[in-house]
Write an enzyme that holds these catalytic residues in place. Sequence first.
Site, PDB file in Angstrom:
ATOM      1  N   HIS A 193      -4.997  -6.530 -10.418  1.00 38.73           N
ATOM      2  CA  HIS A 193      -5.367  -6.221  -9.036  1.00 38.73           C
ATOM      3  C   HIS A 193      -6.386  -7.279  -8.571  1.00 38.73           C
ATOM      4  O   HIS A 193      -7.539  -6.971  -8.285  1.00 38.73           O
ATOM      5  CB  HIS A 193      -5.923  -4.800  -8.936  1.00 38.73           C
ATOM      6  CG  HIS A 193      -5.879  -4.233  -7.543  1.00 38.73           C
ATOM      7  ND1 HIS A 193      -5.204  -3.081  -7.207  1.00 38.73           N
ATOM      8  CD2 HIS A 193      -6.432  -4.656  -6.385  1.00 38.73           C
ATOM      9  CE1 HIS A 193      -5.352  -2.823  -5.926  1.00 38.73           C
ATOM     10  NE2 HIS A 193      -6.104  -3.768  -5.399  1.00 38.73           N
ATOM     11  N   GLU A 217       0.222  -6.460  -4.800  1.00 36.54           N
ATOM     12  CA  GLU A 217       0.255  -7.162  -3.515  1.00 36.54           C
ATOM     13  C   GLU A 217       0.206  -8.685  -3.654  1.00 36.54           C
ATOM     14  O   GLU A 217      -0.744  -9.343  -3.208  1.00 36.54           O
ATOM     15  CB  GLU A 217      -0.884  -6.682  -2.612  1.00 36.54           C
ATOM     16  CG  GLU A 217      -0.787  -5.203  -2.268  1.00 36.54           C
ATOM     17  CD  GLU A 217      -1.681  -4.807  -1.093  1.00 36.54           C
ATOM     18  OE1 GLU A 217      -2.453  -5.660  -0.618  1.00 36.54           O
ATOM     19  OE2 GLU A 217      -1.594  -3.646  -0.654  1.00 36.54           O
ATOM     20  N   GLU A 222       0.179   2.792  -1.912  1.00 36.14           N
ATOM     21  CA  GLU A 222      -1.144   2.856  -1.268  1.00 36.14           C
ATOM     22  C   GLU A 222      -0.909   3.189   0.196  1.00 36.14           C
ATOM     23  O   GLU A 222       0.016   2.656   0.815  1.00 36.14           O
ATOM     24  CB  GLU A 222      -1.892   1.521  -1.302  1.00 36.14           C
ATOM     25  CG  GLU A 222      -2.578   1.190  -2.597  1.00 36.14           C
ATOM     26  CD  GLU A 222      -3.394  -0.096  -2.491  1.00 36.14           C
ATOM     27  OE1 GLU A 222      -3.968  -0.364  -1.409  1.00 36.14           O
ATOM     28  OE2 GLU A 222      -3.433  -0.838  -3.483  1.00 36.14           O
TER      29      GLU A 222
END
Length: 578
Positions: free
Chosen positions: A224, A270, A481
């Site tokens: 992350h 992401e 999310e």
Amino acid sequence: MAFTAVLALLAGARLAVSQNSSFPTSTAAANATQTSSGTGSLTTTFELSVDDFWDIYVGPVSTFSINTTVEPTAIPSSSLIPPPSLYYPPFPGGQQVPLQTKNESWQFPKDFWYGVAGAAYQIEGAVKAEGRGPSIWDVLTHRVTNYIVTNDTGDVADNNYYQYKEDIARIAALGIKTYSFSISWSRILPFGSGTVNEAALAHYDDLIDTCHQYGVTPMATLYHWDLPLYLQNTYGGWLSDSIVADFTEYARIVFNRYHSKVHYWFTINEPIVFCGFYPLPQNYFKATTIPDVEQPYWCGHHALLAHSSAYRLGKSINSSLSISFKTNGGYKIPRTDSSADADAVQRAWAFNEAWFADPVFLTGDYPSLLKDFVSGFLPDFTSEQIAQINGSGDIFAHDAYTSDFVMAPDSGIAACVANSSNELYPGCYNTTKLYAGDYWAIGPAGDPGTPWLNKATDWVPVFLKYIQDTWKPRGGIAVSEFGISEPYEELRTSLPSILIDPLRSQYYVDYMQAILIALSEGVNVVGTLAWSIYDNLEWTSGYSVKFGIQYVNLTTQERYFKASAFEYVNIIEKYLEK
Ligand code: NOJ
């Protein structure tokens, strides 16, 4: 325990680590090469420990008074009483609870999972504890002037590294059954590769075991955004194909350790966003000759290879694991019915979701609109790489916060594509939050610190349907999310005013109802993760932007449930198949 590595000082780039190696002893030597502006080089040798590494690149960090793992304190029963209903008729007097209607044709299936999420650098704090090596974010927060608007760091954050037992106990007390966390790569491998830090592995062991103890399903993300600094300084991090082997090795250590007790895995979080961080600020990391405009795509290329390699490895260790990457973005609504805007929408998909989703879910390679651009500099994937990438996602895990209107650039798409200095190049599509007419926004805005985020829950059903129809994920879609920054929450000073968060509450209710609509229309949505378990370091916005369903007093590290936490749980419980 000591870890050491090789450090080099490069002229013009201030400090950059030149070669990755690690030594199992505390007294290993490091070669440092300093090149004086083109007139020759001076080489010296010295030792570099993790502490040295911190001192040279980051400097002193803050700590908090709770600095050993603590047992959870009892959760006051008063804090578990749901907030009063949002609406009160004025007459008759007294609190009124309006009739709760329920749409009997909606239902979350029994195995629908619903949870909350956080990420290591945003919540853990304890950045130097038990042998953690620095990540690029320790440098970005400590050294790069104005990179974080508020000058905040993740040094202490929510002190989750020591208070995770309380954090897990609290979500369990709310009735939340899933917790998604990320593992800090530079805790496990302080220099990104080489010697493994057993203390860090033991930490996550206990965190995972605590989840099980409370009946909470743990979900783990490998990456992350907190790239071990050493890998950025050695070879440019995600800009180099060396990252693929290092990420795979890191994944091997983690999968081997936890595969029997963690079923759900996310490899990378992401990539559109973290690859968009390139080019990194100059003079703090290893310099690169890759042109700025190409850097995100080199990063994306290696991210696809690293993800898929980790996926194949994870499956070989335990074929029953669910492994996916997390992507992000919103529905792309053509702003007008012009063909130019329709073309812009196609470009927007290609340069966002499809950049990673087409390779993983459809073809093993980039969508053609993106390939037209990247084939000018990226190597083609080999047939082995295509085979490795294709099919390397069990569920379509999407961080889907909001939506945007999309339109062609004012100058037209063709002119933009032909002009690399156009500010919209290479995507060559434009976005806005405003309906045509430039008067009404798509929905209420979040905090001014998140201009990308308005509540746009009306578009969720069509978005989920689009994902299913386009990428046909075999394991369904997870909204991995979602959440909203309550506007101006940081200006609220009294606890009661912080704890009632009406926009976020409505967002969760409307969003979950939108998922129910999608489910009733046959879209296979398998779970949701609210962002976030509590307020945390919102990257470059620091602590000023709040996404938590819990408030954290950063001075005392006490946690408090906000109203949205109850709204989220209530709407699920109301519709969950019994
Ligand atoms: C997505 C990112 O994964 C997370 O780190 C971030 O805090 C939220 N979006 C909110 O911006």
